[in-house]
Scaffold this active site. Structure first.
Site, PDB file in Angstrom:
ATOM      1  N   CYS A  82       1.519   3.012   3.585  1.00  0.00           N
ATOM      2  CA  CYS A  82       2.062   2.213   4.683  1.00  0.00           C
ATOM      3  C   CYS A  82       3.524   2.575   4.935  1.00  0.00           C
ATOM      4  CB  CYS A  82       1.900   0.745   4.319  1.00  0.00           C
ATOM      5  SG  CYS A  82       3.084  -0.389   5.027  1.00  0.00           S
ATOM      6  N   ARG A 142      -4.959  -0.752   2.429  1.00  0.00           N
ATOM      7  CA  ARG A 142      -5.223  -1.047   3.837  1.00  0.00           C
ATOM      8  C   ARG A 142      -6.616  -0.615   4.273  1.00  0.00           C
ATOM      9  NH1 ARG A 142      -0.939   1.619   7.394  1.00  0.00           N
ATOM     10  NH2 ARG A 142      -1.299   3.373   5.983  1.00  0.00           N
ATOM     11  N   CYS A 150       5.957  -0.165   4.120  1.00  0.00           N
ATOM     12  CA  CYS A 150       5.983  -0.360   2.660  1.00  0.00           C
ATOM     13  C   CYS A 150       6.908   0.671   2.022  1.00  0.00           C
ATOM     14  CB  CYS A 150       4.583  -0.223   2.075  1.00  0.00           C
ATOM     15  SG  CYS A 150       3.389  -1.451   2.641  1.00  0.00           S
ATOM     16  N   ASP A 153       0.870  -1.173   0.000  1.00  0.00           N
ATOM     17  CA  ASP A 153       0.000   0.000   0.000  1.00  0.00           C
ATOM     18  C   ASP A 153       0.910   1.228   0.000  1.00  0.00           C
ATOM     19  OD1 ASP A 153      -2.893   1.094   0.590  1.00  0.00           O
ATOM     20  OD2 ASP A 153      -1.543   2.182   1.928  1.00  0.00           O
TER      21      ASP A 153
END
Length: 246
Positions: A130, A157, A133, A127
């Protein structure tokens, strides 16, 4: 109320470890078997049914992951089946097979950063908002240098509504999706792409069936799930060791 309770319980994540894949038998769409019917009443889609190692208990692959049911569909069991004699996680074995096939089915729709001297491939459900991430993406050169090709699949998310979902769709529809992903994870605004038709919803639903509940989620080539961020060096070491054992 009972149906609502059971449906909510199915949103729980499934535990991980590794091993064998059962042979799956897909129920005929022309035959209404009791398990498929009962699960359908809960809003759960049955993909396949097979025998489990436990007598009179069926392994049921669904859009919510691996579940177990009595042959008459009267009883549903959610949890992990462990073969204590062989020290095998039977449930994870079924999930690994599901993940391996599912990722293969969507290879053409991944955003790929290919290692020049490729030794391993990982598929990462990601995502753009995130934090971990973004950290993984900032260290992308480390993964590539370690010979790890990174393939992204989408996992918004916040689900399939809101700006997070739309931004991921537009990243996938961008003319240069890899650059759009890098820009988005650096905090840049995502440009809207007209008539965008991206498989973000399909990726998200697939991830849910894998037992994924958060990002990043890393799928290895054998279907093993590693939840969360992993530094390139430690991941490379683990992949090398796994390769030696296989």
């Amino acid at each position: 109320m009972k149906k609502l309770f059971l449906a909510a319980a199915l949103a729980c994540s499934f535990s991980t470890l590794a091993t064998s894949e059962p042979e799956l038998v897909v129920p005929s769409p022309m035959v209404a078997d009791p398990i498929t019917e009962q699960f359908s009443n809960l809003g759960v889609i049955v993909k396949s049914i097979s025998d489990s190692p436990i007598a009179n208990l069926k392994t049921v692959i669904t859009d919510k992951g691996v579940l177990y049911a009595s042959a008459d569909g009267k009883y549903l069991i959610q949890g992990t089946v462990i073969d204590l004699e062989n020290r095998e996680n039977i449930t994870e074995g079924a999930l690994s097979g599901l993940r391996k096939k599912g990722v293969a089915d969507y290879q053409e729709s991944t955003i790929v950063y290919k290692a020049e001297n490729e030794k391993h491939q990982i598929t990462v459900f990601t995502d753009i908002t995130c934090g971990y991430c973004r950290k993984l993406h900032r260290e992308l050169d480390d993964y590539l240098a370690a010979g790890i090709t990174v393939k992204y699949m989408a996992f918004p998310r916040g689900g399939l509504r809101g700006s997070g979902y739309e931004d991921l769709r537009n990243v996938w529809c961008a003319k240069d999706a890899a650059q759009a992903m890098t820009d988005a994870k650096a905090g840049q605004a995502v440009a809207k792409v007209e008539n965008c038709n991206a498989p973000v919803a399909e990726h998200y639903e697939l991830g849910q069936s894998f037992g994924i509940t958060g990002t990043p989620a890393i799928i290895l080539e054998d279907g093993t799930l590693i939840p969360g961020y992993q530094p390139a060096a430690s991941l490379s070491k683990a992949l090398d060791e796994k390769s030696k054992k296989s």
